[in-house]
Design an enzyme around this catalytic site. Structure first.
Site, short mmCIF file in Angstrom:
data_model
loop_
_atom_site.label_atom_id
_atom_site.label_comp_id
_atom_site.label_asym_id
_atom_site.label_seq_id
_atom_site.Cartn_x
_atom_site.Cartn_y
_atom_site.Cartn_z
N LYS A 166 0.85 -1.19 0.00
CA LYS A 166 0.00 0.00 0.00
C LYS A 166 0.88 1.23 0.00
O LYS A 166 1.89 1.29 0.71
CB LYS A 166 -0.91 0.03 1.24
CG LYS A 166 -1.79 1.28 1.32
CD LYS A 166 -2.64 1.31 2.57
CE LYS A 166 -3.48 2.59 2.60
NZ LYS A 166 -4.35 2.68 3.80
N GLU A 216 -9.67 12.07 11.91
CA GLU A 216 -8.81 10.94 12.26
C GLU A 216 -7.99 11.18 13.52
O GLU A 216 -7.19 12.11 13.60
CB GLU A 216 -7.87 10.62 11.10
CG GLU A 216 -7.08 9.34 11.32
CD GLU A 216 -6.42 8.83 10.04
OE1 GLU A 216 -5.49 8.03 10.16
OE2 GLU A 216 -6.83 9.24 8.95
N GLU A 260 -7.66 -2.17 2.37
CA GLU A 260 -6.98 -0.96 2.83
C GLU A 260 -7.20 -0.77 4.33
O GLU A 260 -6.27 -0.43 5.09
CB GLU A 260 -7.51 0.25 2.06
CG GLU A 260 -6.84 1.55 2.45
CD GLU A 260 -7.38 2.75 1.70
OE1 GLU A 260 -7.13 3.89 2.15
OE2 GLU A 260 -8.05 2.56 0.67
N GLU A 393 -11.89 10.46 -6.15
CA GLU A 393 -11.97 10.47 -4.68
C GLU A 393 -11.27 11.68 -4.11
O GLU A 393 -11.79 12.37 -3.23
CB GLU A 393 -11.37 9.19 -4.10
CG GLU A 393 -11.40 9.17 -2.57
CD GLU A 393 -10.75 7.94 -1.96
OE1 GLU A 393 -10.09 8.06 -0.91
OE2 GLU A 393 -10.91 6.84 -2.53
#
Length: 410
Positions: A166, A216, A260, A393
């Site tokens: 990733k 977050e 993910e 996105e």
């Protein structure tokens, strides 16, 4: 946030009937002496909205052991700043001179040693401004779609070769306002679209501002208890309940998004395991919905053994949600391919105290300089990612942020 924190730092109640947000009640700064006004401004609002802080702080490159609490932020890469950032320390400790704190409808005042308690510090106003105007007249895509596609193609080659699983790639847009903008106006505009998110800004050494409306949490520590959100895997929120419910179902069944999310969750658990006596997390992620985006979410709780806050921070950051896996390979790739320097984007931003520490990951963020905002957005790239979809996105993230901080965006 616990009341113990406020007792620990010896903050005094100056109002027990705070009906409005703290930022709307601040006094005239011109009344403050130079030793207060010379400090840099910090603002912080917790995700649940129950804790709000505004104050003046001195910036140091090393922490003072006598500080009751401090804010901390650092360069994402831990190195020197490059464009669009101006030169400044790679680690910045903001030590409080004076701070107003709102908690559970009470307002507290913290004063550092050597600052006298004077009546003028207690004169909170009751001025609710109309929603300000911040008109964007031009948007420049600093990162081109062609370069974006090239970065993702190179990342997919890394995956095929087995070098990485990733890589989180990001891009930058530049919004130009009609006139120079006030950080307070931008804050007020973002506030309407930041439910369930941290909302914070820091004045930088050169007078620029970094502002973030991030959902977050990097970590939260209450005494010896650790709380972390694994937050990765994203889809839009459209404001139509039927459509948004369909998007939720699609998200929680999307193999790419689940992969993910799993990478981020397992990374966090593996990192904290040596420093905990117990870890609790759910097997299957839920979906956490914000104003414009929804994410796969797994809350993680743990009981800590002895570890210092900044050691914990350095161990956890950057998570695979903003860096990638394996970490060193992903960061090397990001440095080589991204066409701007991340600086404080996606970096840790938060405060440290004896009983309570909390750090956000500064995504959904911008560097405000005069009449320009340098705005950042990223996406997690894994095997099977599609450059067009990831461009859309990140477009959605950038547009949402620009719309949120521009009352007359067109």
């Amino acid at each position: 946030m616990t009341t113990d924190f406020l007792h620990t730092i010896n903050a005094n109640i100056i109002s027990d009937n705070a009906k409005h947000d703290l930022i709307k009640l601040l006094p005239d700064f011109d009344l403050f002496p130079d030793k207060v006004k010379s400090g840099k401004k910090i603002y912080w609002k917790s995700k649940d909205g129950n804790f709000e802080l505004f104050g003046f702080f001195n910036i140091q490159e090393k922490i003072s052991p006598i500080s009751d609490f401090y804010f901390y932020t650092a360069n994402f890469f831990g190195s020197s700043f490059q464009f669009p950032w101006k030169e400044m320390p790679s680690d910045m400790f903001y030590l409080p001179i004076l701070a107003y704190i709102r908690h559970n409808n009470k307002i507290y005042l913290y004063l550092a040693q050597g600052i006298d308690m004077l009546d003028l510090y207690e004169r909170l106003t009751n001025d609710r401004k109309m929603l300000p105007t911040a008109k964007v007249i031009e948007i420049t895509e600093f990162t081109s779609e062609h370069h974006w596609s090239e970065m993702i193609a190179s990342a997919l080659q890394e995956f095929e070769a087995g070098f990485a699983s990733k890589i989180v790639l990001s891009r930058m847009s530049i919004a130009e306002f009609e006139t120079s903008v006030s950080i307070y106006d931008i804050l007020e505009l973002l506030r309407t679209n930041s439910a369930n998110s941290y909302l914070a800004f820091a004045e930088l050494p050169d007078g620029d501002y970094f502002i973030s409306a991030s959902p977050e949490t990097l970590f939260r520590r209450e005494g010896g208890n650790l709380f972390i959100d694994a937050l990765a895997g994203t889809c839009p929120v459209y404001g139509n309940e039927d459509l948004d419910e369909k998007m939720t179902r699609d998200l929680i069944n999307d193999p790419k998004e689940l992969q993910e999310h799993s990478i981020v969750k397992e990374y966090i658990i593996d990192k904290i395991k040596p420093f905990t006596t117990s870890i609790i997390s759910q097997e299957v992620p839920s979906v956490k919905r914000f104003a414009t985006l929804q994410h796969l979410h797994t809350p993680i709780e743990a009981e800590l053994v002895d570890i210092k806050d900044l050691e914990l921070l350095n161990m956890l950051h950057p998570t695979p949600a903003v860096g990638g896996m394996p970490e060193e390979k992903a960061l090397t790739f990001i440095k080589e391919y991204e066409d701007y320097h991340r600086g404080l984007y996606a970096a840790p931003f938060g405060f440290v105290s004896k009983d309570y520490t909390e750090f956000a990951v500064a995504i959904r963020s911008a560097l405000i300089r005069g009449d320009k905002a340098f705005i950042f957005a990223g996406a997690g790239i894994v095997p099977g990612s599609n450059a067009v979809n990831e461009w859309l996105e990140t477009n959605n993230k950038l547009d949402n942020f620009i719309d949120a901080m521009s009352h007359e965006h067109k």
